[in-house]
Design a protein around this motif. Sequence first.
Motif, short mmCIF file in Angstrom:
data_model
loop_
_atom_site.label_atom_id
_atom_site.label_comp_id
_atom_site.label_asym_id
_atom_site.label_seq_id
_atom_site.Cartn_x
_atom_site.Cartn_y
_atom_site.Cartn_z
N ILE A 199 0.86 -1.18 0.00
CA ILE A 199 0.00 0.00 0.00
C ILE A 199 0.91 1.23 0.00
O ILE A 199 1.91 1.28 0.70
N VAL A 200 0.54 2.23 -0.81
CA VAL A 200 1.31 3.47 -0.90
C VAL A 200 0.39 4.63 -0.54
O VAL A 200 -0.74 4.71 -1.04
N ILE A 201 0.86 5.51 0.33
CA ILE A 201 0.09 6.68 0.75
C ILE A 201 0.78 7.93 0.21
O ILE A 201 1.95 8.19 0.52
N LEU A 202 0.06 8.68 -0.61
CA LEU A 202 0.59 9.92 -1.20
C LEU A 202 -0.24 11.10 -0.73
O LEU A 202 -1.45 10.98 -0.50
N GLY A 203 0.40 12.25 -0.59
CA GLY A 203 -0.28 13.48 -0.22
C GLY A 203 -0.30 14.45 -1.39
O GLY A 203 0.68 14.58 -2.11
N GLU A 204 -1.42 15.10 -1.55
CA GLU A 204 -1.59 16.07 -2.65
C GLU A 204 -2.11 17.38 -2.07
O GLU A 204 -2.97 17.38 -1.18
N HIS A 205 -1.60 18.48 -2.57
CA HIS A 205 -2.02 19.84 -2.15
C HIS A 205 -1.75 20.08 -0.66
O HIS A 205 -2.49 20.80 0.00
N LEU A 206 -0.70 19.46 -0.13
CA LEU A 206 -0.39 19.62 1.29
C LEU A 206 0.21 20.99 1.60
O LEU A 206 0.10 21.46 2.73
N HIS A 207 0.83 21.62 0.64
CA HIS A 207 1.47 22.92 0.84
C HIS A 207 0.95 23.91 -0.20
O HIS A 207 1.70 24.65 -0.81
#
Length: 98
Positions: free
Chosen positions: A30-38
């Motif tokens: 499983i891969v967890i990615l963050g988008e629009h965090l900054h």
Amino acid sequence: MIKELIIPEELEHMELLGTQVDSTRKGASIVILGEHLHDDNKRPPTIRVFTANMDAEKKVFEIDIELDSYSFFKTEDALDFAGKLPHMSALELILYLN
């Protein structure tokens, strides 16, 4: 822990927040990615969860399918969720999101 992960070009703008080897399927994770965090609140911070499978020939994991995405009002909440997600039970996930 994944040693090498190939992220498709269309996902390269996202931040890698975590990986978790799937103990139920060999060669899966499983891969967890963050988008629009900054993003200075222009777009909601979003956590996106994908499966990744081992390419036995190349000996690397490649992102395969997006399982789900979760949007938040604050980056801190998104990062808190991403940190807790690998350790949550299904019941804890339901309670966290409601």
